[in-house]
Structures are given as structure tokens and as C-alpha cells.
Scaffold this motif. Structure first.
Motif, PDB file in Angstrom:
ATOM      1  N   LEU A 126       0.831  -1.205   0.000  1.00  0.00           N
ATOM      2  CA  LEU A 126       0.000   0.000   0.000  1.00  0.00           C
ATOM      3  C   LEU A 126       0.864   1.254   0.000  1.00  0.00           C
ATOM      4  CD1 LEU A 126      -2.684  -1.101   2.639  1.00  0.00           C
ATOM      5  CD2 LEU A 126      -2.807  -1.252   0.143  1.00  0.00           C
ATOM      6  N   VAL A 127       1.928   1.236   0.792  1.00  0.00           N
ATOM      7  CA  VAL A 127       2.831   2.392   0.837  1.00  0.00           C
ATOM      8  C   VAL A 127       3.565   2.548  -0.486  1.00  0.00           C
ATOM      9  CG1 VAL A 127       4.877   3.329   1.985  1.00  0.00           C
ATOM     10  CG2 VAL A 127       3.080   2.257   3.330  1.00  0.00           C
ATOM     11  N   GLN A 128       3.981   1.420  -1.080  1.00  0.00           N
ATOM     12  CA  GLN A 128       4.631   1.484  -2.386  1.00  0.00           C
ATOM     13  C   GLN A 128       3.719   2.121  -3.434  1.00  0.00           C
ATOM     14  OE1 GLN A 128       6.051  -2.653  -3.037  1.00  0.00           O
ATOM     15  NE2 GLN A 128       7.999  -1.712  -3.537  1.00  0.00           N
ATOM     16  N   PHE A 129       2.472   1.684  -3.468  1.00  0.00           N
ATOM     17  CA  PHE A 129       1.527   2.218  -4.446  1.00  0.00           C
ATOM     18  C   PHE A 129       1.259   3.698  -4.197  1.00  0.00           C
ATOM     19  CE2 PHE A 129      -2.865   3.181  -5.704  1.00  0.00           C
ATOM     20  CZ  PHE A 129      -2.799   2.879  -7.053  1.00  0.00           C
ATOM     21  N   ALA A 130       1.019   4.062  -2.918  1.00  0.00           N
ATOM     22  CA  ALA A 130       0.735   5.458  -2.597  1.00  0.00           C
ATOM     23  C   ALA A 130       1.933   6.358  -2.910  1.00  0.00           C
ATOM     24  CB  ALA A 130       0.347   5.584  -1.129  1.00  0.00           C
ATOM     25  N   PHE A 131       3.141   5.868  -2.610  1.00  0.00           N
ATOM     26  CA  PHE A 131       4.338   6.663  -2.877  1.00  0.00           C
ATOM     27  C   PHE A 131       4.554   6.832  -4.381  1.00  0.00           C
ATOM     28  CE2 PHE A 131       8.959   7.101  -3.453  1.00  0.00           C
ATOM     29  CZ  PHE A 131       9.183   8.214  -2.658  1.00  0.00           C
ATOM     30  N   ALA A 132       4.301   5.772  -5.143  1.00  0.00           N
ATOM     31  CA  ALA A 132       4.444   5.867  -6.596  1.00  0.00           C
ATOM     32  C   ALA A 132       3.452   6.868  -7.180  1.00  0.00           C
ATOM     33  CB  ALA A 132       4.245   4.496  -7.233  1.00  0.00           C
ATOM     34  N   GLN A 133       2.201   6.840  -6.714  1.00  0.00           N
ATOM     35  CA  GLN A 133       1.207   7.787  -7.202  1.00  0.00           C
ATOM     36  C   GLN A 133       1.564   9.220  -6.822  1.00  0.00           C
ATOM     37  OE1 GLN A 133      -1.374   6.935  -9.249  1.00  0.00           O
ATOM     38  NE2 GLN A 133      -0.423   4.907  -9.209  1.00  0.00           N
ATOM     39  N   TYR A 134       2.109   9.379  -5.635  1.00  0.00           N
ATOM     40  CA  TYR A 134       2.485  10.716  -5.171  1.00  0.00           C
ATOM     41  C   TYR A 134       3.636  11.291  -5.997  1.00  0.00           C
ATOM     42  CZ  TYR A 134       4.272  14.370  -2.085  1.00  0.00           C
ATOM     43  OH  TYR A 134       4.727  15.561  -1.578  1.00  0.00           O
ATOM     44  N   THR A 135       4.662  10.470  -6.235  1.00  0.00           N
ATOM     45  CA  THR A 135       5.819  10.962  -6.980  1.00  0.00           C
ATOM     46  C   THR A 135       5.490  11.216  -8.447  1.00  0.00           C
ATOM     47  OG1 THR A 135       6.511   8.645  -7.283  1.00  0.00           O
ATOM     48  CG2 THR A 135       7.516   9.885  -5.478  1.00  0.00           C
ATOM     49  N   VAL A 136       4.523  10.475  -8.985  1.00  0.00           N
ATOM     50  CA  VAL A 136       4.134  10.702 -10.384  1.00  0.00           C
ATOM     51  C   VAL A 136       3.376  12.020 -10.540  1.00  0.00           C
ATOM     52  CG1 VAL A 136       2.612   9.862 -12.215  1.00  0.00           C
ATOM     53  CG2 VAL A 136       4.148   8.284 -11.059  1.00  0.00           C
ATOM     54  N   ARG A 137       2.583  12.369  -9.548  1.00  0.00           N
ATOM     55  CA  ARG A 137       1.717  13.538  -9.658  1.00  0.00           C
ATOM     56  C   ARG A 137       2.351  14.830  -9.135  1.00  0.00           C
ATOM     57  NH1 ARG A 137      -1.385   9.231  -9.762  1.00  0.00           N
ATOM     58  NH2 ARG A 137      -3.427   9.299 -10.777  1.00  0.00           N
ATOM     59  N   VAL A 138       3.447  14.720  -8.404  1.00  0.00           N
ATOM     60  CA  VAL A 138       4.116  15.903  -7.851  1.00  0.00           C
ATOM     61  C   VAL A 138       5.414  16.145  -8.620  1.00  0.00           C
ATOM     62  CG1 VAL A 138       5.192  16.914  -5.817  1.00  0.00           C
ATOM     63  CG2 VAL A 138       3.117  15.547  -5.574  1.00  0.00           C
ATOM     64  N   ASP A 139       5.594  17.365  -9.104  1.00  0.00           N
ATOM     65  CA  ASP A 139       6.791  17.716  -9.862  1.00  0.00           C
ATOM     66  C   ASP A 139       7.854  18.247  -8.886  1.00  0.00           C
ATOM     67  OD1 ASP A 139       8.647  18.310 -11.740  1.00  0.00           O
ATOM     68  OD2 ASP A 139       7.561  19.998 -12.636  1.00  0.00           O
ATOM     69  N   PHE A 140       8.700  17.335  -8.398  1.00  0.00           N
ATOM     70  CA  PHE A 140       9.739  17.733  -7.452  1.00  0.00           C
ATOM     71  C   PHE A 140      10.804  18.609  -8.111  1.00  0.00           C
ATOM     72  CE2 PHE A 140       7.908  14.037  -5.410  1.00  0.00           C
ATOM     73  CZ  PHE A 140       7.871  14.419  -4.074  1.00  0.00           C
ATOM     74  N   THR A 141      11.049  18.397  -9.399  1.00  0.00           N
ATOM     75  CA  THR A 141      12.086  19.183 -10.075  1.00  0.00           C
ATOM     76  C   THR A 141      11.699  20.655 -10.171  1.00  0.00           C
ATOM     77  OG1 THR A 141      11.087  18.651 -12.224  1.00  0.00           O
ATOM     78  CG2 THR A 141      12.843  17.203 -11.420  1.00  0.00           C
ATOM     79  N   HIS A 142      10.418  20.950 -10.186  1.00  0.00           N
ATOM     80  CA  HIS A 142       9.974  22.343 -10.238  1.00  0.00           C
ATOM     81  C   HIS A 142      10.319  23.084  -8.948  1.00  0.00           C
ATOM     82  CE1 HIS A 142       7.596  25.758 -11.566  1.00  0.00           C
ATOM     83  NE2 HIS A 142       6.956  25.750 -10.401  1.00  0.00           N
ATOM     84  N   ILE A 143      10.407  22.336  -7.838  1.00  0.00           N
ATOM     85  CA  ILE A 143      10.677  22.960  -6.542  1.00  0.00           C
ATOM     86  C   ILE A 143      12.144  22.827  -6.159  1.00  0.00           C
ATOM     87  CG2 ILE A 143      10.056  22.973  -4.093  1.00  0.00           C
ATOM     88  CD1 ILE A 143       7.379  21.741  -4.897  1.00  0.00           C
ATOM     89  N   TYR A 144      12.683  21.607  -6.281  1.00  0.00           N
ATOM     90  CA  TYR A 144      14.024  21.337  -5.773  1.00  0.00           C
ATOM     91  C   TYR A 144      15.078  21.240  -6.873  1.00  0.00           C
ATOM     92  CZ  TYR A 144      11.317  20.141  -1.634  1.00  0.00           C
ATOM     93  OH  TYR A 144      10.459  20.179  -0.580  1.00  0.00           O
ATOM     94  N   GLY A 145      14.671  21.165  -8.125  1.00  0.00           N
ATOM     95  CA  GLY A 145      15.636  21.121  -9.208  1.00  0.00           C
ATOM     96  C   GLY A 145      16.447  19.837  -9.211  1.00  0.00           C
ATOM     97  N   ALA A 146      17.775  19.983  -9.257  1.00  0.00           N
ATOM     98  CA  ALA A 146      18.663  18.818  -9.333  1.00  0.00           C
ATOM     99  C   ALA A 146      18.662  18.006  -8.049  1.00  0.00           C
ATOM    100  CB  ALA A 146      20.089  19.269  -9.656  1.00  0.00           C
ATOM    101  N   LEU A 147      18.187  18.594  -6.952  1.00  0.00           N
ATOM    102  CA  LEU A 147      18.168  17.882  -5.671  1.00  0.00           C
ATOM    103  C   LEU A 147      16.913  17.039  -5.494  1.00  0.00           C
ATOM    104  CD1 LEU A 147      19.478  20.687  -3.270  1.00  0.00           C
ATOM    105  CD2 LEU A 147      20.751  18.752  -4.195  1.00  0.00           C
ATOM    106  N   SER A 148      16.060  16.974  -6.504  1.00  0.00           N
ATOM    107  CA  SER A 148      14.789  16.268  -6.344  1.00  0.00           C
ATOM    108  C   SER A 148      14.986  14.769  -6.126  1.00  0.00           C
ATOM    109  CB  SER A 148      13.903  16.508  -7.561  1.00  0.00           C
ATOM    110  OG  SER A 148      14.561  16.068  -8.748  1.00  0.00           O
ATOM    111  N   ALA A 149      15.926  14.142  -6.861  1.00  0.00           N
ATOM    112  CA  ALA A 149      16.126  12.691  -6.740  1.00  0.00           C
ATOM    113  C   ALA A 149      16.548  12.275  -5.330  1.00  0.00           C
ATOM    114  CB  ALA A 149      17.143  12.209  -7.771  1.00  0.00           C
ATOM    115  N   PRO A 150      17.601  12.882  -4.729  1.00  0.00           N
ATOM    116  CA  PRO A 150      17.956  12.475  -3.361  1.00  0.00           C
ATOM    117  C   PRO A 150      16.877  12.809  -2.346  1.00  0.00           C
ATOM    118  CG  PRO A 150      19.303  14.344  -4.069  1.00  0.00           C
ATOM    119  CD  PRO A 150      18.597  13.828  -5.270  1.00  0.00           C
ATOM    120  N   LEU A 151      16.120  13.884  -2.560  1.00  0.00           N
ATOM    121  CA  LEU A 151      15.054  14.217  -1.618  1.00  0.00           C
ATOM    122  C   LEU A 151      13.910  13.208  -1.691  1.00  0.00           C
ATOM    123  CD1 LEU A 151      14.917  18.105  -1.917  1.00  0.00           C
ATOM    124  CD2 LEU A 151      15.736  16.753   0.007  1.00  0.00           C
TER     125      LEU A 151
END
Length: 200
Positions: A126-151
Motif C-alpha cells: 500500500l505504501v509502495q503504491f501510494a508513494f508511486a502515485q504521489y511521486t508521479v503527480r508531484v513535480d519535485f524538479t519544479h521545486i528542488y531542481g537537481a536535488l529532487s532525486a535524493p530528496l
């Protein structure tokens, strides 16, 4: 460079296992941890085995789906996918139960970690599915840029650690409720001790 990377990996794994051990000791009311050399040796032994099992548990369903697609293997009843997920959950259960039994600085029976490991194995997909859906729908690169992957990786580690520690507390509550052992009250060494002076 490979030697430096291996040393860094062992040291990081040692810190991870020491943090998990400290948290489990707190949950079980253990007043004193193991010596530093003992913790390092335990991390060196358990880190490769537990890491490989968790990686297999995470990658097995995906690898099986890719294999079925590439080799055009019919799986109308999705038996292969179900079997892969069951094996994955079994590996998560084994890893979690092993850590619950051997990480704390306290002698525990092998079945101590079964309730918490069962809970973690059920919550894991359940956590895997929820985390995958969250990361797909949230654009981390727009906020954190190159630091999005480690975050994002740190966020995943935080979720896994939270589930693991919640399972440890569940194991402790289950054992106390069913009379397996009593968890002693532990004095928080970081909190100030109240003084009760006798009036003169």
C-alpha cells in the motif's frame, strides 16, 4: 575508488543499523546498547543480506512483468504477478522479523517479531503504491531542481523507517498484552530529572 565506496557504504550502513537498534532498544526499554565494535560487526554482516532481500522484494514484481511481456508468456489469470507479489511480501516479512529479533540488545524469542513483521508486510504494498502515485503527480524538479532525486529517496527512507518503527512498537504492545514479557519503564536520559527536596 571502489575501496573508498565500499568503506563509505559500510559506514553508512553502520549508522543506519545503529539508529534502528537505538529505536528498537527504546521501544523495548533497553537501558544500554551494545559496544560500538559489536554494532559495526553486526552492520557488516546484516547489511548485505538484508539489502539484497529488500531489493529483490521491491524489484521482483516489476522484473516478472517485464519478463512476461518480453517473452510473450500468457498470464490470463495473473498467476505470475500474484505469485511475485506474494514472494515479495514474504521477503519483506523475513527481513523485518529478522531485524526485530536480532537488532535489539535484548534476548528475544524468534516469534517476537511475527506480529510487527506481518503488519509491515501487509502495509508495504500500500505504501509502495501510494508513494508511486504521489511521486508521479508531484513535480519535485519544479521545486528542488537537481536535488529532487535524493530528496525523493530520503522521503522513501522516511516512510520505510516509520513503518518499521511502528511495527516494532506493535510487537512490543503485542508481547506485553499476551504476557510474553514486560517492557520496563525507561527513564529518558535527555529529559531533566525532577528534584523533590524534603522541606526542612
Amino acid at each position: 575508488s571502489s575501496l573508498v565506496a565500499a568503506v563509505f557504504l559500510i559506514w553508512s550502513g553502520k549508522n543506519l543499523f545503529m539508529a534502528l537498534t537505538y529505536a528498537l532498544d527504546r521501544a523495548l526499554g533497553v537501558p544500554k546498547g551494545r559496544p560500538l565494535l559489536h554494532d559495526i560487526a553486526l552492520a557488516i554482516v546484516m547489511l548485505p543480506a538484508m539489502g539484497v532481500l529488500l531489493l529483490v522484494a521491491m524489484a521482483l514484481p516489476i522484473v516478472l512483468q517485464i519478463g512476461l511481456f518480453v517473452y510473450h508468456v500468457p498470464d490470463g489469470g495473473h498467476i505470475g504477478q500474484v505469485a511475485a507479489y506474494l514472494i515479495s511480501l514474504g521477503l519483506v516479512f523475513v527481513v523485518t522479523a529478522t531485524l526485530y529479533a536480532f537488532l535489539p540488545n535484548r534476548k528475544l524469542k524468534w516469534h517476537f517479531g511475527v506480529p510487527g513483521a506481518t503488519l509491515v508486510a501487509c502495509v508495504w504494498p500500500l505504501v509502495q503504491f501510494a508513494f508511486a502515485q504521489y511521486t508521479v503527480r508531484v513535480d519535485f524538479t519544479h521545486i528542488y531542481g537537481a536535488l529532487s532525486a535524493p530528496l525523493v529517496l530520503l522521503l522513501w527512507f522516511y516512510l520505510v523507517g516509520s513503518i518499521f518503527l511502528f511495527g516494532a512498537e506493535y510487537c512490543t504492545a503485542w508481547a506485553s498484552e499476551h504476557g510474553s514479557f514486560e517492557v520496563p519503564t525507561m527513564v529518558d536520559t535527555l529529559a531533566p530529572v525532577a528534584r523533590h527536596d524534603n522541606p526542612t
